[in-house]
Design a protein around this motif. Structure first.
Motif, PDB file in Angstrom:
ATOM      1  N   ALA B  14      44.904  35.297  18.563  1.00  0.00           N
ATOM      2  CA  ALA B  14      45.450  34.816  17.303  1.00  0.00           C
ATOM      3  C   ALA B  14      46.618  35.664  16.850  1.00  0.00           C
ATOM      4  O   ALA B  14      46.456  36.613  16.109  1.00  0.00           O
ATOM      5  N   PRO B  36      49.884  28.115  11.049  1.00  0.00           N
ATOM      6  CA  PRO B  36      48.548  27.515  11.058  1.00  0.00           C
ATOM      7  C   PRO B  36      48.460  26.222  10.263  1.00  0.00           C
ATOM      8  O   PRO B  36      47.645  25.360  10.576  1.00  0.00           O
ATOM      9  N   ILE B  86      39.722  33.552   7.196  1.00  0.00           N
ATOM     10  CA  ILE B  86      40.651  34.326   8.018  1.00  0.00           C
ATOM     11  C   ILE B  86      40.009  35.670   8.345  1.00  0.00           C
ATOM     12  O   ILE B  86      40.134  36.190   9.449  1.00  0.00           O
ATOM     13  N   PHE B 228      43.475  39.855   8.534  1.00  0.00           N
ATOM     14  CA  PHE B 228      43.664  39.227   9.853  1.00  0.00           C
ATOM     15  C   PHE B 228      42.925  40.017  10.938  1.00  0.00           C
ATOM     16  O   PHE B 228      42.262  39.439  11.805  1.00  0.00           O
ATOM     17  N   GLY B 232      39.859  38.790  13.312  1.00  0.00           N
ATOM     18  CA  GLY B 232      40.154  38.593  14.726  1.00  0.00           C
ATOM     19  C   GLY B 232      39.141  39.300  15.604  1.00  0.00           C
ATOM     20  O   GLY B 232      38.434  38.678  16.381  1.00  0.00           O
ATOM     21  N   TYR B 300      42.805  33.726  11.929  1.00  0.00           N
ATOM     22  CA  TYR B 300      43.943  32.803  11.974  1.00  0.00           C
ATOM     23  C   TYR B 300      43.851  31.856  10.790  1.00  0.00           C
ATOM     24  O   TYR B 300      42.784  31.341  10.475  1.00  0.00           O
ATOM     25  N   LYS B 349      47.489  25.785  18.526  1.00  0.00           N
ATOM     26  CA  LYS B 349      47.058  27.135  18.848  1.00  0.00           C
ATOM     27  C   LYS B 349      47.151  27.396  20.351  1.00  0.00           C
ATOM     28  O   LYS B 349      47.613  28.449  20.784  1.00  0.00           O
TER      29      LYS B 349
END
Lengths: 331, 355
Positions: B14, B36, B86, B228, B232, B300, B349
């Motif tokens: 991502a 996104p 996210i 983020f 992730g 993401y 993506k």
């Protein structure tokens, strides 16, 4: 992280009482004299019996709260140990009935919103010799499923009563707002209205979210300029519809089903034309009382016929009287 | 935390929306495709044009204000929920937490006959507290957020009912419309602004402000990078010094804050609240975030995406009414859009990963 929360806790502990001290409301709020309203009457001296009241009510619904209050008052007076249970899911409601049978209760009061799901379990109650009373929903299947009497208001009749009133007052294009899509009773109400006023349109809203009820109804009124009356099928919904009418600058009048104190006040004030009350308090009260009477003297109220608790029209002419009872949670 | 400026782009799967030099070499069009929310944006434009054609009412200013209002009550929550997603978690208690907040404010002020602002302040504490508890249990037990917030959802549903009945004697909170502070609180949380003859409901304004703040946090601050990174790959993020625990708890509290806000709007728009409301709305917030491009796996997404998701929801919901269609189809329509939006997101993506 822990330290952070302590700091906040300390802040709250300091700030809230400080604000509280200087922040009492000069009006409104809990009445200082909290008179005990839970029926002070004397109870009968018959042996204590156990009765289960099992409904398809979603939790937290004001209508069913009134039914329950009626049942509780009858239970207090008839020396009944009342067990109130509810589940909107048909399968789980039938399981609740089964549980009541397992506990060998002396009577069961049940709503028959989904007769097919309850058919088998009610047969078991009959086999176990437990008297059953139905209430609210299922008038036409009540006797067939073994209930010795039924207390309720026929939804289609109630809808037709509203339709007749509206037709008499010259309304041609009602919007009937259903807050739970696919609910048989609510659909029957609107169908009843439509029977008398063919121009009736149905609008579905999400009753779990008042902001959504308001905005969707506003949208409908903006799109349907010739709508002359909008009908809520529950008191809190109707009160929200009043705001939609204002928001949409619509000239539509408002009518309603069911009742609570605020709605009674709105009728007194002339903001709502009228409402059709199915007198839920009576449904709860009579169901429990009928089981007691059946135990007491083998009585069968209604003689095998359903006993209607409504429709009772509340309009400007009688709203003032109804209001004081609504404020006590009876109407 | 001096190393945050050199933070590697959150996990390979991502790429963050900024800070990745590979993004710099692309044309603006490619850049847009990498965002996104692009799938949702396309969907929103299509839906907008579509409803403008099928309904003559849809584009009238007053009608459009209604669409925006319907979107804003989902959208305000979608801001918090998007950030949380996210960050790699989601919150099933968000729907009832809104009602918990409204009930806290109204029952507290009513029971103690206080100025309603005291209740409003207490409700904020309670809402942030619910978020804190969610986050705290999550990071301490390492249980999935599905379990933790499902538990909170059930407990709050029960508390809402039981406490409201125990305190007020009814399943609906008593009306506080005549109490001190109500008028000013209503002005803040539930008033109408007249803009050029059109009544704009104030939640729309707050919605926009919240989206701007959230976007700024995500794209321009250190905390945004933390969010983020935590979503992730939490372990990798921790290894480079990201305070994952703090970030996740903070995100749950942000959802709490949004819930408080919407709860106050509900309370002051309707002066009484039914304790059984709110159930099921958590899914609408998650749907809005997912349509808007937030991945269920975290790391993401964007705040603007959540807002577009809410707007799509609002347009579909109200548009069907303006178009005078049979509303039986609404849920089907919503499901289809959810599916399409997610597929578009998936394709975008994958493309982004290949390049």
């Amino acid at each position: 992280m822990k330290k952070f929360s302590w700091r906040k806790a300390a802040l709250v502990a300091a700030v809230v009482p400080m604000m509280a001290l200087s922040a009492c409301s000069s009006q409104g709020g809990k009445p200082a004299d909290s008179a005990n309203a839970a029926g002070g009457g004397q109870a009968v001296s018959t042996p204590r019996i156990k009765v289960a009241l099992i409904t398809h009510a979603p939790s937290g619904d004001t209508f069913w709260d009134i039914v329950r209050k009626g049942a509780e008052e009858a239970a207090a007076k008839d020396n009944v140990d009342l067990q109130y249970l509810n589940d909107p899911d048909a399968g789980r409601q039938s399981q609740l009935v089964q549980q009541a049978i397992d506990q060998k209760v002396d009577g069961i009061a049940v709503t028959l919103a989904t007769p097919d799901a309850l058919k088998d379990v009610l047969k078991k109650a009959e086999d176990a010799g437990i008297p059953v009373v139905s209430l609210n929903a299922g008038e036409d299947v009540s006797a067939k499923l073994g209930a010795f009497t039924h207390f309720g208001s026929n939804e289609t009749l109630a809808g037709a009563a509203v339709g007749t009133q509206l037709a008499a007052q010259g309304f041609k294009h009602p919007v009937c707002v259903i807050q739970a899509q696919g609910h048989v009773g609510l659909e029957a109400r609107c169908a009843g209205v439509k029977q008398k006023v063919p121009g009736t349109e149905i609008l579905y809203v999400n009753g779990q979210d008042m902001t959504s009820v308001q905005s969707t109804a506003t949208a409908k009124l903006q799109a349907t300029k010739d709508a002359d009356v909008i009908i809520g099928l529950g008191a809190p919904i109707t009160i929200t519809l009043l705001k939609s009418v204002t928001d949409a600058s619509s000239s539509a009048k408002v009518a309603s089903f069911d009742l609570n104190a605020e709605l009674a006040q709105d009728i007194v004030d002339g903001k709502v034309l009228f409402t059709v009350d199915q007198q839920p308090w009576l449904q709860g009260y009579m169901s429990i009382d009928a089981i007691w009477q059946n135990k007491r003297g083998g009585f069968k109220i209604g003689g095998g016929q359903p006993v209607l608790t409504g429709p009772a029209i509340v309009d400007k002419s009688n709203a003032q009287d109804v209001l004081k009872f609504a404020q006590q949670g009876l109407r | 935390m001096a190393s945050t400026t050199t933070l590697p782009p959150a996990p390979a799967s991502a790429p963050g929306p900024r800070g990745d030099e590979r993004m710099g070499r692309r044309s603006p069009f490619q850049k847009l495709l990498g965002r996104p929310e692009v799938g949702a944006l396309v969907g929103a434009v299509v839906l907008f044009i579509f409803f403008s054609f099928v309904s003559s009412t849809f584009l009238q200013p007053n009608a459009f204000a209604t669409v925006l209002y319907g979107s804003s009550t989902i959208g305000i929550m979608a801001v918090g929920v998007s950030l949380l997603m996210i960050g790699g978690e989601f919150d099933l208690s968000a729907g009832v937490a809104v009602i918990s907040s409204a009930l806290t404010a109204s029952m507290f002020s009513w029971y103690f006959s206080m100025n309603v602002w005291v209740g409003v302040a207490l409700a904020l504490v309670v809402s942030l507290g619910i978020g804190f508890v969610n986050g705290y249990i999550l990071v301490k037990t390492k249980l999935p957020s599905f379990i933790v917030t499902l538990a909170t959802f059930l407990m709050l549903t029960g508390l809402n009912l039981a406490l409201t009945r125990a305190i007020g004697g009814s399943v609906s909170s008593p009306s506080i419309a005549n109490m001190d502070g109500f008028a000013s609180a209503r002005a803040v949380f539930a008033s109408d602004l007249n803009v050029g003859g059109v009544d704009i409901k104030i939640p729309i304004l707050y919605w926009v402000i919240l989206v701007l703040i959230a976007s700024w946090i995500l794209l321009r601050t250190k905390v945004g990078n933390w969010i983020f990174a935590s979503g992730g790959d939490a372990n990798a993020a921790r290894a480079v010094g990201v305070p994952v625990t703090k970030t996740k708890i903070g995100l749950f509290m942000a959802v709490g804050f949004c819930g408080w806000f919407l709860g106050m709007h509900n309370l002051f728009a309707f002066d009484a609240v039914q304790s059984g409301e709110g159930v099921g709305n958590e899914f609408l917030y998650i749907i809005a975030a997912v349509i808007g491009g937030c991945l269920l796996t975290g790391g993401y997404g964007s705040a603007v995406g959540g807002a577009i998701g809410a707007f799509i929801f609002g347009m579909a919901n109200k548009g069907i009414v303006y178009a005078q269609w049979n509303p039986d189809w609404f849920k089907f329509f919503l499901g289809l859009m959810l599916l399409l939006a997610t597929i578009v997101n998936l394709i975008v993506k994958r493309r982004a990963e290949l390049k």
